[in-house]
Enzyme design. Structure first.
Site, PDB file in Angstrom:
ATOM      1  N   LYS A 128      19.143   3.946  -2.092  1.00 10.93           N
ATOM      2  CA  LYS A 128      18.041   4.169  -3.029  1.00 10.93           C
ATOM      3  C   LYS A 128      18.469   3.632  -4.390  1.00 10.93           C
ATOM      4  CE  LYS A 128      13.942   6.112  -3.299  1.00 10.93           C
ATOM      5  NZ  LYS A 128      12.875   6.270  -2.306  1.00 10.93           N
ATOM      6  N   ASP A 168       8.855   2.636  -4.819  1.00 13.28           N
ATOM      7  CA  ASP A 168       8.820   4.102  -4.861  1.00 13.28           C
ATOM      8  C   ASP A 168       8.002   4.425  -6.113  1.00 13.28           C
ATOM      9  OD1 ASP A 168      10.228   6.634  -3.578  1.00 13.28           O
ATOM     10  OD2 ASP A 168      10.397   6.944  -5.721  1.00 13.28           O
TER      11      ASP A 168
HETATM   12  P1  NDP Z   1       3.448   6.390  -7.352  1.00 11.80           P
HETATM   13  O1  NDP Z   1       4.176   5.998  -8.560  1.00 11.80           O
HETATM   14  O2  NDP Z   1       2.498   5.460  -6.721  1.00 11.80           O
HETATM   15  O3  NDP Z   1       2.660   7.768  -7.611  1.00 11.80           O
HETATM   16  C1  NDP Z   1       3.322   8.912  -8.011  1.00 11.80           C
HETATM   17  C2  NDP Z   1       2.300   9.992  -8.228  1.00 11.80           C
HETATM   18  O4  NDP Z   1       2.985  11.221  -8.481  1.00 11.80           O
HETATM   19  C3  NDP Z   1       1.419   9.762  -9.440  1.00 11.80           C
HETATM   20  O5  NDP Z   1       0.164  10.368  -9.225  1.00 11.80           O
HETATM   21  C4  NDP Z   1       2.199  10.451 -10.547  1.00 11.80           C
HETATM   22  O6  NDP Z   1       1.406  10.859 -11.639  1.00 11.80           O
HETATM   23  C5  NDP Z   1       2.722  11.669  -9.812  1.00 11.80           C
HETATM   24  N1  NDP Z   1       3.982  12.098 -10.444  1.00 11.80           N
HETATM   25  C6  NDP Z   1       5.143  11.393 -10.542  1.00 11.80           C
HETATM   26  N2  NDP Z   1       6.072  12.082 -11.208  1.00 11.80           N
HETATM   27  C7  NDP Z   1       5.492  13.240 -11.534  1.00 11.80           C
HETATM   28  C8  NDP Z   1       5.938  14.372 -12.225  1.00 11.80           C
HETATM   29  N3  NDP Z   1       7.187  14.458 -12.738  1.00 11.80           N
HETATM   30  N4  NDP Z   1       5.055  15.412 -12.361  1.00 11.80           N
HETATM   31  C9  NDP Z   1       3.813  15.320 -11.830  1.00 11.80           C
HETATM   32  N5  NDP Z   1       3.325  14.269 -11.171  1.00 11.80           N
HETATM   33  C10 NDP Z   1       4.162  13.258 -11.029  1.00 11.80           C
HETATM   34  O7  NDP Z   1       4.587   6.843  -6.304  1.00 11.80           O
HETATM   35  P2  NDP Z   1       4.494   6.994  -4.736  1.00 11.80           P
HETATM   36  O8  NDP Z   1       3.144   7.468  -4.344  1.00 11.80           O
HETATM   37  O9  NDP Z   1       5.041   5.766  -4.139  1.00 11.80           O
HETATM   38  O10 NDP Z   1       5.571   8.146  -4.468  1.00 11.80           O
HETATM   39  C11 NDP Z   1       5.219   9.544  -4.444  1.00 11.80           C
HETATM   40  C12 NDP Z   1       6.304  10.313  -3.708  1.00 11.80           C
HETATM   41  O11 NDP Z   1       6.411   9.830  -2.371  1.00 11.80           O
HETATM   42  C13 NDP Z   1       7.721  10.205  -4.285  1.00 11.80           C
HETATM   43  O12 NDP Z   1       8.396  11.429  -4.051  1.00 11.80           O
HETATM   44  C14 NDP Z   1       8.364   9.115  -3.441  1.00 11.80           C
HETATM   45  O13 NDP Z   1       9.759   9.197  -3.435  1.00 11.80           O
HETATM   46  C15 NDP Z   1       7.758   9.459  -2.093  1.00 11.80           C
HETATM   47  N6  NDP Z   1       7.773   8.379  -1.103  1.00 11.80           N
HETATM   48  C16 NDP Z   1       7.170   7.173  -1.356  1.00 11.80           C
HETATM   49  C17 NDP Z   1       7.165   6.184  -0.408  1.00 11.80           C
HETATM   50  C18 NDP Z   1       6.419   4.909  -0.594  1.00 11.80           C
HETATM   51  O14 NDP Z   1       6.323   4.156   0.389  1.00 11.80           O
HETATM   52  N7  NDP Z   1       5.856   4.637  -1.737  1.00 11.80           N
HETATM   53  C19 NDP Z   1       7.892   6.354   0.879  1.00 11.80           C
HETATM   54  C20 NDP Z   1       8.392   7.691   1.088  1.00 11.80           C
HETATM   55  C21 NDP Z   1       8.363   8.642   0.112  1.00 11.80           C
HETATM   56  P3  NDP Z   1       1.512  10.029 -13.030  1.00 11.80           P
HETATM   57  O15 NDP Z   1       0.843   8.718 -12.735  1.00 11.80           O
HETATM   58  O16 NDP Z   1       0.800  10.883 -14.000  1.00 11.80           O
HETATM   59  O17 NDP Z   1       2.986   9.889 -13.310  1.00 11.80           O
END
Ligand code: NDP
Length: 447
Positions: A128, A168
């Protein structure tokens, strides 16, 4: 020494060695807890320092990322790549750009990734990376310059057979494009297998964008049908509104559920009549605006900057935003309001307390390393297509994804039952993921 004492010794040593990294400690504690069950039954897994080696990354790279902002001012961020375990294949795992990123967060994510990748059944190791760079409020030109500087260092550590990063939080198709362009320039070759999540015309795979969210819903559907329930007709809460959340919402609704809420870090939106997915995509993916904008454009939705999304009554909760977003109180509230199933789209969104409450209240719980493995699995399918210079149809790739999620569910369920913890998918996923990596590490000697 009893197994309990042996594992608690490992844990004390790990706390000391990795001081000040609470998220990594949390991930270690959860996995070590499950490993006690294996070591009682199969003590040879403690031979050759296997557990200590598994908990120590093979390599941790930390680097300076200098870049020039739109005002001509030099900014300096910190870049990370933790290459945790390559016993099963090249390191594989995403890059996260978020101000909260530090070494401990990347280590927790890399550690989880080892077991997740093992569970997919595909030949990929765990790693990662990321940076404390905050893409919010930056211009596209600033994001491009940052990505180029980040890759100027990272390029020497990655490669099709060495380490294959993906996206991510904060790293989507646009950032992967900038990163790939810089890699191609520095390596002087179009090595498509070096990154996944690429654009469809230059080596990307259909379904990769949708894969984590869709995969989480496929897993949820498997778990629900195993317990005599179905997504069809159920009320679902999805936290987040990023890549994982959007496609979890889309697939859950396609399968007949009503998604009644979603969120971002500014608050949450209540949508009792379901989500207009096309509008949500337009706001979040194209216009990159906040979720509050959704209520201005869709009737019947309300925005809440206060209170918790987890206080709404629902049948299913899919936390898809970030780590530790769902604590013990939230879990109790979900249970009190009728929730019966929780599947993690995000990595470690539930605290240890929350998982304990799920167990006490009989909520069926799918941990992220099983439920969100569809993303990395489809990345591995992208690598297969790159290696064979081929591109598969959406239907075929989606079928492969569904098959993989089905197998992950079966293996987690069967392993839990085999070790006397039927229905505990945390134990099942941890042990099934562990055994495959452990067998490979034992076969390959002390390295
Ligand atoms: P994105 O950046 O596309 O979206 C993240 C989302 O989570 C946004 O809505 C963001 O809101 C919110 N968010 C992030 N940090 C915080 C925080 N500290 N408090 C509240 N809301 C938060 O990321 P992904 O959708 O790709 O990833 C989401 C999760 O899924 C993560 O845990 C990631 O590790 C996991 N994941 C992702 C994969 C992938 O293929 N993308 C694969 C497997 C797991 P805002 O825009 O306001 O920050």
């Amino acid at each position: 020494m009893t197994v309990d004492e042996q594992v608690s010794n490992y844990y004390s040593m790990l706390l000391k060695r990795n001081a000040g990294e609470p998220e990594f400690h949390q991930a270690l504690a959860e996995v070590l807890d499950s490993l006690k069950i294996v070591l009682e039954k199969d003590p040879h897994y403690a031979d050759y320092g296997l557990v200590q080696r598994l908990c120590e990354p093979e390599r941790q790279i930390i680097f300076r990322v200098p870049w020039v902002d739109d005002n001509g001012v030099v900014q300096v961020n910190r870049g990370f790549r933790v290459q945790f375990n390559s016993a099963l294949g090249p390191y594989k795992g995403g890059l996260r750009f978020h101000p909260s990123v530090n070494l401990g967060i990347i280590k927790f994510l890399g550690f989880e990734q080892i077991f997740k990748n093992s569970l997919t059944g595909l030949p990929i190791g765990g790693g990662k990376g990321g940076s404390d760079f905050d893409p919010k409020g930056k211009s596209e030109a600033e994001i491009m310059r940052f990505c180029q500087s980040f890759m100027a260092e990272l390029h020497r550590h990655i490669g099709e057979y060495r380490d294959v990063p993906a996206g991510d939080i904060g790293v989507g198709a646009r950032e992967i494009g900038f990163l790939f362009g810089q890699y191609r320039r520095m390596a002087n070759q179009h090595e498509s297998g070096v990154l996944t999540g690429k654009g469809l015309t230059w080596g990307g795979s259909l379904v990769r964008t949708e894969a984590t969210g869709y995969g989480c819903v496929y897993f949820t559907q498997e778990m629900m049908s195993h317990h005599g329930a179905s997504l069809s007709g159920s009320q679902v809460i999805v936290s987040g509104s990023g890549n994982v959340a959007i496609y979890a919402i889309e697939k859950a609704q396609e399968l007949g559920a009503t998604v009644i809420a979603f969120s971002d870090s500014s608050g949450w939106v209540h949508t009792p009549n379901g989500v207009d997915v096309a509008k949500l995509k337009e706001i979040k993916e194209q216009r990159r605006e906040r979720v509050s904008q959704y209520v201005a454009e869709v009737d019947g939705a309300t925005f809440h900057a206060e209170g918790s999304i987890w206080d709404l009554p629902c049948d299913v909760a899919l936390p898809c935003a970030t780590q530790n977003e769902l604590n013990g109180d939230h879990a109790r509230s979900l249970a009190a309001h009728g929730c019966r199933f929780v599947a993690e789209g995000a990595n470690m969104p539930s605290t240890a307390d929350a998982i304990e409450v799920f167990r006490e209240k009989g909520i069926h719980f799918a941990p992220g390393k099983a439920a969100n493995a569809g993303g990395v699995a489809t990345s591995a399918l992208e690598m297969q297509q790159n290696a064979s210079r081929d591109s598969w149809s959406f239907e075929y790739t989606d079928e492969r994804l569904q098959g993989i999620m089905h197998n992950i569910f079966q293996r987690s369920a069967e392993t839990a039952a085999q070790y006397g913890h039927e229905g505990d998918y945390v134990v099942g996923a941890n042990i099934a993921g562990f055994k495959k990596v452990a067998d490979a590490m034992l076969a390959q000697g002390v390295i």
